[in-house]
Design a protein around this motif. Structure first.
Motif, short mmCIF file in Angstrom:
data_model
loop_
_atom_site.label_atom_id
_atom_site.label_comp_id
_atom_site.label_asym_id
_atom_site.label_seq_id
_atom_site.Cartn_x
_atom_site.Cartn_y
_atom_site.Cartn_z
N GLU A 101 47.91 36.28 53.01
CA GLU A 101 49.17 36.59 52.34
C GLU A 101 50.33 35.71 52.81
OE1 GLU A 101 50.10 40.63 53.12
OE2 GLU A 101 50.10 40.42 55.30
N ASP A 159 43.57 29.15 46.36
CA ASP A 159 43.18 30.06 45.29
C ASP A 159 42.40 31.23 45.86
OD1 ASP A 159 44.32 28.37 43.41
OD2 ASP A 159 42.45 27.28 43.04
N GLU A 167 42.14 35.72 46.57
CA GLU A 167 42.89 36.79 47.20
C GLU A 167 42.54 36.89 48.67
OE1 GLU A 167 42.44 40.46 45.19
OE2 GLU A 167 43.14 39.70 43.25
#
Length: 284
Positions: free
Chosen positions: A124, A157, A159
């Protein structure tokens, strides 16, 4: 990935490695190099004695389980400052550390170390990768370490993966210690880790910290020293996550669940701060 190993007769001097690190300030790519470094390194008795005193390890004839990390530090630094490594060393954040002790660490004067990087993943706050260090003796793999590092500002790219959190169990205070204002400088003098965020408030502020912070591996070493009588001699791993940094000076409290093959630990500060969480378990 096929690893291209480079065998070294010695590591570069730390002064030159740090000079190289200061020259790289920007991210230059988004893939990890496929090279690895290997080198035979000897235990330095004076350094070992100083390290034991600094981190409160008794001299029981075995290396402290965190000491191979110190032995391999220059080799790790050499890989992370290699021209093929795409991220600036200064600014990397140490998020997690796992150490595995496969056999007893006694009677050791020399080890063959290998270091490599792998497992680049989105995060993140940027991207993470694993710095993997193995140590072998004449019988094979003896000790291994994986450090999860964060490179802020890199976009990949996909998550970010969410690591599972062990179900909490009841912990009791095992000990506490005071991290004084110069512990970062004393650790650096013995171990060679002169990251500016650990040395003084003035140098830490250059990297966004309001005060100098303790080395994460010093906190882990102090924790293992306190747990020494509760851990097996070998065939175990101890895994920690570094959470809120320990600002210097400050007192910390080690809470743990000693007395079992598998346990948890938590290093707390005052005011509900949690600096580090971890687990230990036997290897399969």
């Amino acid at each position: 990935m096929t690893r291209l190993w480079h065998d070294l007769s010695t590591t570069d001097a730390l002064a030159g490695l740090y000079a190289r690190a200061t020259r790289k300030r920007k991210i230059s790519g988004d893939t990890l190099p496929d090279i690895g470094l290997r080198c035979d390194l000897e235990v330095q008795p004076a350094q070992l004695e100083q390290y034991r005193k600094l981190c409160h390890f008794s001299d029981d004839g075995r290396l402290p389980p965190t000491f191979p990390h110190v032995m391999a530090f220059a080799l790790q630094l050499q890989l992370l400052t290699d021209k093929t490594f795409p991220f600036p060393l200064l600014g990397l954040v140490h998020l997690e550390n796992r150490i595995r002790v496969l056999r007893p660490l006694g009677g050791i004067s020399r080890l063959r170390f290998s270091v490599q990087v792998d497992n680049l993943q989105p995060h993140e706050k940027g991207a993470t990768f694993d710095l993997i260090t193995d140590a072998k003796d004449g019988l094979g793999l003896l000790w291994s370490e994986s450090s999860r590092m964060l490179c802020r500002g890199l976009k990949l790219d996909g998550e970010a993966a969410v690591a599972p959190t062990p179900a909490p169990i009841e912990l009791t205070e095992l000990t506490r210690w005071y991290a004084d204002s110069d512990i970062g400088r004393r650790y650096a003098k013995i171990c060679g880790d002169y990251n500016p965020i650990h040395l003084s408030a003035a140098s830490a502020r250059l990297f966004g910290f309001p005060a100098a912070i303790a080395h994460g591996m010093w906190s882990k070493a102090m924790t293992l020293a306190a747990l020494r009588s509760h851990l097996p001699v070998s065939n175990y791993e101890i895994d920690v996550s570094f959470l809120k940094p320990v600002r210097l000076p400050s007192e910390v409290i080690l809470n743990a669940s000693p007395g079992a093959d598998t346990g948890q630990l938590r290093l707390d500060g005052h005011g509900e701060l949690v600096h580090m969480r971890g687990t230990w378990r036997p290897l399969d």
